[in-house]
Design a protein around this motif. Structure first.
Motif, PDB file in Angstrom:
ATOM      1  N   VAL A   4      -4.770  -5.124 -26.431  1.00 52.14           N
ATOM      2  CA  VAL A   4      -4.800  -6.001 -25.624  1.00 52.14           C
ATOM      3  C   VAL A   4      -5.507  -7.407 -26.328  1.00 52.14           C
ATOM      4  N   LEU A   5      -4.724  -8.482 -26.287  1.00 52.26           N
ATOM      5  CA  LEU A   5      -5.295  -9.782 -26.727  1.00 52.26           C
ATOM      6  C   LEU A   5      -5.751 -10.468 -25.578  1.00 52.26           C
ATOM      7  N   LEU A   6      -7.057 -10.791 -25.660  1.00 50.30           N
ATOM      8  CA  LEU A   6      -7.746 -11.753 -24.584  1.00 50.30           C
ATOM      9  C   LEU A   6      -7.722 -13.209 -25.150  1.00 50.30           C
ATOM     10  N   VAL A   7      -7.228 -14.012 -24.290  1.00 49.90           N
ATOM     11  CA  VAL A   7      -7.155 -15.670 -24.399  1.00 49.90           C
ATOM     12  C   VAL A   7      -7.932 -16.385 -23.481  1.00 49.90           C
ATOM     13  N   ALA A  11     -16.163 -18.296 -23.586  1.00 48.92           N
ATOM     14  CA  ALA A  11     -16.716 -17.005 -24.414  1.00 48.92           C
ATOM     15  C   ALA A  11     -17.431 -16.100 -23.591  1.00 48.92           C
ATOM     16  N   ILE A  12     -18.025 -16.407 -22.599  1.00 49.39           N
ATOM     17  CA  ILE A  12     -18.842 -15.365 -21.449  1.00 49.39           C
ATOM     18  C   ILE A  12     -17.628 -14.833 -20.772  1.00 49.39           C
ATOM     19  N   VAL A  13     -16.470 -15.131 -20.372  1.00 45.21           N
ATOM     20  CA  VAL A  13     -15.595 -14.363 -19.855  1.00 45.21           C
ATOM     21  C   VAL A  13     -15.012 -13.626 -20.680  1.00 45.21           C
ATOM     22  N   ARG A  14     -14.605 -13.958 -22.035  1.00 41.53           N
ATOM     23  CA  ARG A  14     -14.097 -12.964 -22.883  1.00 41.53           C
ATOM     24  C   ARG A  14     -15.052 -11.933 -23.319  1.00 41.53           C
ATOM     25  N   ALA A  15     -16.466 -12.166 -23.222  1.00 44.67           N
ATOM     26  CA  ALA A  15     -17.382 -11.089 -23.419  1.00 44.67           C
ATOM     27  C   ALA A  15     -17.334 -10.046 -22.393  1.00 44.67           C
ATOM     28  N   GLY A  16     -17.248 -10.770 -21.103  1.00 47.03           N
ATOM     29  CA  GLY A  16     -17.311  -9.846 -20.091  1.00 47.03           C
ATOM     30  C   GLY A  16     -16.166  -8.993 -19.910  1.00 47.03           C
ATOM     31  N   LEU A  17     -14.767  -9.522 -20.484  1.00 48.59           N
ATOM     32  CA  LEU A  17     -13.676  -8.698 -20.315  1.00 48.59           C
ATOM     33  C   LEU A  17     -13.798  -7.826 -21.247  1.00 48.59           C
TER      34      LEU A  17
END
Length: 231
Positions: A4-7, A11-17
Motif C-alpha cells: 500500500v502507498l499512502l497519499v 502527516a498525522i493522518v498518514r501516521a495514523g493510517l
C-alpha cells in the motif's frame, strides 16, 4: 502481502493510517506521499498494489493524480479518501478508474477490509452505496447532457442481454439480484459483467453504473427511470 502507498498531505493522518494498517498481517505500507506529484515515482519504485489517495492536497491533487495513474498500463488500484458529504469531486475519481472511496472516519477494520477487497480486483462499493453515490454525487455533477449521447452510443454497442445486465448494474443490483431479476444463472451474470467491462474498456462495475447514469435521464418523458433509447 498487499503493498500500500499512502497519499495524504496531513502527516498525522498518514501516521495514523500506517499505525492502524500495521496491525494487519497481510498489509505492508511500502511508502508515503504528501502530494500527488510524488505518486508516479513512488509507484515506479515500490510497485504498490493499492494507492490510498486523499483528494484535497496542495500541488497535484488526488483527482489529477488518480487520472494520471489509472491511465498507465498495469496501474495499481486506487482507493480514494474523502469526506463525501462535502467533496462531490469523488465522482471524477471514480470515472478515472478508482476502485471506490472511503470516508476518513471509516472504522479501522472496514478500511483494512476495503484494501483487501480492492487488492483482489473488486470495488469496495456495495450495491446500496453505489445507489447512494449516484443519487447524491451525480446531483452536483455538471455536463450530463454533453455526455449522454456518447454514453448511449457506448452502451448500444453491447448485445441486448449485456445491455440489460448493464442497466441492472446501474440500478445498483448485485450479481445475485441480477440473476434473479433476469432469470439467469449467477455464473452467466458474472460472465456478462466481465464482457461489459472488456468491451467498454472499464475498470469496475462502478464505472458501468456511472455510464448508465450518464446515458439515462432521471425520468424520461413517458418512460421509466433507468431506460435509455434503444438502437
Amino acid at each position: 502481502m498487499i503493498r500500500v502507498l499512502l497519499v495524504d498531505d496531513d502527516a498525522i493522518v498518514r501516521a495514523g493510517l500506517r499505525l492502524m494498517l500495521g496491525g494487519a498481517d497481510d498489509i505492508d505500507v511500502v511508502a508515503e506521499a504528501a502530494d500527488g506529484a510524488q505518486v508516479p515515482a513512488l509507484v515506479a519504485a515500490y510497485r504498490p498494489d493499492v494507492v490510498l489517495m486523499d483528494i484535497r492536497m496542495p500541488g497535484v491533487d488526488g483527482l489529477t493524480a488518480t487520472e494520471a495513474l489509472r491511465a498507465r498500463p498495469e496501474a495499481p488500484e486506487v482507493l480514494v479518501l474523502t469526506t463525501f458529504h462535502t467533496d462531490l469531486h469523488v465522482l471524477r475519481a471514480l470515472r478515472a478508474g478508482a476502485a471506490g472511496f472511503l470516508l476518513k472516519d471509516t472504522p479501522p477494520s472496514e478500511i483494512v477490509a476495503a484494501l483487501r477487497t480492492v487488492a483482489a480486483g473488486d470495488p469496495v462499493l456495495s450495491p446500496a452505496v453505489t445507489r447512494r453515490l449516484i443519487e447524491q454525487v451525480a446531483a452536483g455533477d455538471g455536463g450530463q447532457d454533453s455526455r449522454a449521447a456518447a454514453a448511449r452510443a457506448r452502451l448500444d454497442s453491447l448485445g441486448a442481454r449485456e445491455r440489460e445486465v448493464a442497466l441492472a448494474v446501474g440500478r445498483g443490483l448485485s450479481n445475485a439480484e441480477i440473476a434473479r431479476t433476469l432469470h439467469l444463472a449467477l455464473p452467466t451474470v458474472k460472465t456478462h459483467v466481465s464482457r461489459i467491462l472488456t468491451r467498454l474498456d472499464l475498470n469496475n462495475r462502478v464505472q458501468i453504473a456511472l455510464l448508465v447514469h450518464d446515458a439515462t435521464p432521471p425520468q424520461a418523458p413517458g418512460g421509466r427511470p433507468g431506460a435509455w433509447p434503444s438502437r
